[in-house]
Structure formats: C-alpha cells, structure tokens
Design a protein around this motif. Structure first.
Motif, mmCIF file in Angstrom:
data_model
loop_
_atom_site.group_PDB
_atom_site.id
_atom_site.type_symbol
_atom_site.label_atom_id
_atom_site.label_comp_id
_atom_site.label_asym_id
_atom_site.label_seq_id
_atom_site.Cartn_x
_atom_site.Cartn_y
_atom_site.Cartn_z
ATOM 1 N N LEU A 229 0.815 -1.218 0.000
ATOM 2 C CA LEU A 229 0.000 0.000 0.000
ATOM 3 C C LEU A 229 0.851 1.271 0.000
ATOM 4 O O LEU A 229 0.417 2.310 -0.491
ATOM 5 N N VAL A 230 2.049 1.182 0.563
ATOM 6 C CA VAL A 230 2.891 2.369 0.666
ATOM 7 C C VAL A 230 4.251 2.170 -0.023
ATOM 8 O O VAL A 230 5.087 3.045 0.025
ATOM 9 N N ASP A 231 4.481 1.040 -0.673
ATOM 10 C CA ASP A 231 5.753 0.753 -1.341
ATOM 11 C C ASP A 231 6.909 0.795 -0.344
ATOM 12 O O ASP A 231 7.917 1.467 -0.563
ATOM 13 N N LEU A 232 6.748 0.086 0.765
ATOM 14 C CA LEU A 232 7.781 0.092 1.794
ATOM 15 C C LEU A 232 9.107 -0.454 1.272
ATOM 16 O O LEU A 232 10.166 0.058 1.623
ATOM 17 N N GLY A 233 9.046 -1.468 0.406
ATOM 18 C CA GLY A 233 10.276 -2.036 -0.142
ATOM 19 C C GLY A 233 11.028 -1.039 -1.000
ATOM 20 O O GLY A 233 12.250 -0.907 -0.892
ATOM 21 N N GLY A 234 10.318 -0.322 -1.855
ATOM 22 C CA GLY A 234 10.948 0.653 -2.736
ATOM 23 C C GLY A 234 11.567 1.818 -1.988
ATOM 24 O O GLY A 234 12.538 2.414 -2.448
ATOM 25 N N LEU A 235 11.012 2.147 -0.832
ATOM 26 C CA LEU A 235 11.525 3.263 -0.027
ATOM 27 C C LEU A 235 12.431 2.781 1.110
ATOM 28 O O LEU A 235 12.888 3.581 1.915
ATOM 29 N N HIS A 236 12.645 1.460 1.188
ATOM 30 C CA HIS A 236 13.492 0.850 2.220
ATOM 31 C C HIS A 236 13.017 1.218 3.620
ATOM 32 O O HIS A 236 13.782 1.696 4.453
ATOM 33 N N VAL A 237 11.719 0.998 3.843
ATOM 34 C CA VAL A 237 11.106 1.255 5.147
ATOM 35 C C VAL A 237 10.789 -0.091 5.780
ATOM 36 O O VAL A 237 10.178 -0.958 5.154
ATOM 37 N N LYS A 238 11.200 -0.252 7.032
ATOM 38 C CA LYS A 238 10.900 -1.472 7.777
ATOM 39 C C LYS A 238 9.629 -1.260 8.573
ATOM 40 O O LYS A 238 9.401 -0.180 9.106
ATOM 41 N N LEU A 239 8.822 -2.296 8.679
ATOM 42 C CA LEU A 239 7.551 -2.194 9.383
ATOM 43 C C LEU A 239 7.661 -2.835 10.761
ATOM 44 O O LEU A 239 8.075 -3.980 10.887
ATOM 45 N N ALA A 240 7.318 -2.080 11.790
ATOM 46 C CA ALA A 240 7.337 -2.577 13.169
ATOM 47 C C ALA A 240 5.908 -2.601 13.677
ATOM 48 O O ALA A 240 5.501 -1.810 14.506
ATOM 49 N N GLN A 241 5.130 -3.490 13.137
ATOM 50 C CA GLN A 241 3.701 -3.564 13.415
ATOM 51 C C GLN A 241 3.359 -4.943 13.937
ATOM 52 O O GLN A 241 3.957 -5.923 13.505
ATOM 53 N N SER A 242 2.405 -5.019 14.835
ATOM 54 C CA SER A 242 1.974 -6.341 15.275
ATOM 55 C C SER A 242 1.332 -7.050 14.090
ATOM 56 O O SER A 242 0.769 -6.418 13.206
ATOM 57 N N GLY A 243 1.479 -8.354 14.073
ATOM 58 C CA GLY A 243 0.991 -9.131 12.956
ATOM 59 C C GLY A 243 -0.522 -9.051 12.790
ATOM 60 O O GLY A 243 -1.266 -9.111 13.763
ATOM 61 N N THR A 244 -0.943 -8.869 11.554
ATOM 62 C CA THR A 244 -2.359 -8.840 11.205
ATOM 63 C C THR A 244 -2.525 -9.526 9.860
ATOM 64 O O THR A 244 -1.549 -9.898 9.213
ATOM 65 N N ILE A 245 -3.760 -9.615 9.417
ATOM 66 C CA ILE A 245 -4.007 -10.221 8.114
ATOM 67 C C ILE A 245 -3.491 -9.348 6.982
ATOM 68 O O ILE A 245 -3.337 -9.819 5.862
ATOM 69 N N ALA A 246 -3.176 -8.089 7.247
ATOM 70 C CA ALA A 246 -2.665 -7.194 6.212
ATOM 71 C C ALA A 246 -1.156 -6.956 6.334
ATOM 72 O O ALA A 246 -0.601 -6.142 5.617
ATOM 73 N N SER A 247 -0.497 -7.675 7.235
ATOM 74 C CA SER A 247 0.947 -7.542 7.379
ATOM 75 C C SER A 247 1.642 -8.137 6.162
ATOM 76 O O SER A 247 1.091 -9.001 5.488
ATOM 77 N N PRO A 248 2.862 -7.706 5.904
ATOM 78 C CA PRO A 248 3.621 -8.326 4.814
ATOM 79 C C PRO A 248 3.752 -9.832 5.046
ATOM 80 O O PRO A 248 3.759 -10.292 6.194
ATOM 81 N N ARG A 249 3.838 -10.584 3.980
ATOM 82 C CA ARG A 249 3.987 -12.042 4.093
ATOM 83 C C ARG A 249 5.147 -12.379 5.015
ATOM 84 O O ARG A 249 6.221 -11.799 4.918
ATOM 85 N N GLY A 250 4.916 -13.289 5.942
ATOM 86 C CA GLY A 250 5.939 -13.703 6.886
ATOM 87 C C GLY A 250 5.962 -12.875 8.166
ATOM 88 O O GLY A 250 6.681 -13.212 9.090
ATOM 89 N N GLN A 251 5.197 -11.783 8.231
ATOM 90 C CA GLN A 251 5.168 -10.943 9.428
ATOM 91 C C GLN A 251 3.816 -10.994 10.131
ATOM 92 O O GLN A 251 3.543 -10.181 11.001
ATOM 93 N N GLU A 252 3.003 -11.947 9.789
ATOM 94 C CA GLU A 252 1.655 -12.025 10.362
ATOM 95 C C GLU A 252 1.654 -12.252 11.874
ATOM 96 O O GLU A 252 0.681 -11.950 12.543
ATOM 97 N N ASN A 253 2.746 -12.761 12.443
ATOM 98 C CA ASN A 253 2.804 -13.042 13.876
ATOM 99 C C ASN A 253 3.769 -12.134 14.634
ATOM 100 O O ASN A 253 4.124 -12.412 15.769
ATOM 101 N N PHE A 254 4.201 -11.049 14.020
ATOM 102 C CA PHE A 254 5.135 -10.131 14.677
ATOM 103 C C PHE A 254 4.466 -9.380 15.821
ATOM 104 O O PHE A 254 3.264 -9.221 15.862
ATOM 105 N N LYS A 255 5.278 -8.885 16.746
ATOM 106 C CA LYS A 255 4.799 -8.019 17.827
ATOM 107 C C LYS A 255 5.060 -6.565 17.440
ATOM 108 O O LYS A 255 6.002 -6.264 16.729
ATOM 109 N N ALA A 256 4.235 -5.671 17.958
ATOM 110 C CA ALA A 256 4.366 -4.241 17.629
ATOM 111 C C ALA A 256 5.616 -3.657 18.271
ATOM 112 O O ALA A 256 6.036 -4.075 19.345
#
Length: 181
Positions: free
Chosen positions: A110-137
C-alpha cells in the motif's frame, strides 16, 4: 508519532527533516498514527473532515520519500498505531476479510515500503507483509529500550506502558510528552 496524515503541522515536519539532515541519526522511527484512517473508522464520520484512504497512503509514501530525500540512508521504521495500519487491518477483518488475501492490500504494498526501504514494526495482522503475520508491535533497541505506539490511557499512560512492556522506552498515542524510567 501521531502525525495523523494531513493534520501534520508543516513547520514541525520541516523542522524534523532538518534535524534528520543535520544530525544524521542511525534510526528514524515513525511511531504510529501516520495515517488517520477516518474514512474506515467505526467512529462517527464528520462531514468535511474525511480524507480518502488512498490520499493518506500517498501522503505517508511522500513522508518517507522526503526523509530519504534529505540524505537519510540508515534504518527507517514505521510503527503501527491505533489509527492507520491497525484500522485498516480491523476493517479488513470485520468488513471485507476476502480482500485481505489480495497482495495489494498488504501494508508493504500500500505504501511501497520495499521501494523506499522502510521497515515495518507492526503487530501481525491479516494485512501484514507475508511472513510478518505473527510479529509483535514496536522495536526493541539495545535489548532495553522499547519503542511502540502504545494503547494505554489515563493520568500516567507512559507508566502503564512501562509496566506492561517491562522496558524503558517511549510511546505515542496520547499526544503529550511523558518520560518514565
């Protein structure tokens, strides 16, 4: 923390960009509620105050682009908040769960995080990047300092966050400064 998309104060933003350019920090962490998400909120909609969700994601993308444009090439993190990313995940879960399976509905797309080299520190949800569905915020720095948006309210929300996390750190959410060790 808590820029809430188009409610962002331009003077504060340009001061922030100047500080990044001049101080060259190792990490910049945008700590939640970068997006307001009023269009998909469960709260009452106020006519004239709704900003289209696409406009908000475009605005967030532009914020990340401007941070990179001042020469910042170190770690850039985006933490979740109770507005924006969490609101999108809640909306998808409650109203449109079938859409959550679309790769284009994942936060990194949704925000092109890969293209802008932004890391996501979000708790896992159904809309998290693949492989991050179980991350902690949040983000734990140096094994003792935790940065996360937070959820606590009341007279001393920072103290409640500290007790919950069991780490010193910082949080946003309540729109007022507070430091607790």
């Amino acid at each position: 923390s808590d820029t809430h998309a188009l409610f962002l104060d331009p003077f504060v933003w340009h001061s922030f960009l100047s500080a990044i350019r001049d101080l060259r920090p190792d990490i910049v962490f945008l700590n939640g509620d970068i997006i307001e998400g009023s269009e998909i909120s469960r709260h009452v909609k106020i006519p004239g105050w709704l900003v289209q969700l696409q406009t908000e994601f475009d605005f967030a993308r532009e914020m990340f682009r401007q941070i990179r444009a001042v020469g910042f090439d170190s770690d850039l993190w985006w933490g979740a908040g109770n507005h924006g990313l969490d609101r999108v995940a809640s909306y998808l879960s409650m109203v449109a769960p079938a859409l959550a399976s679309l790769d284009s509905m994942r936060f990194d797309r949704l925000v092109d995080l890969g293209g802008l080299h932004v890391k996501l520190a979000q708790s896992g949800t159904i809309a998290s990047p693949r492989g991050q569905e179980n991350f902690k915020a949040g983000l734990l720095l140096y094994n003792f300092y935790r940065i996360h948006h937070g959820t606590k309210l009341g007279q001393t929300p920072a103290l409640a966050e500290l007790r919950d996390a069991m780490y010193s750190g910082q949080s946003g959410h309540v729109h007022r400064a507070s430091v607790i060790y």
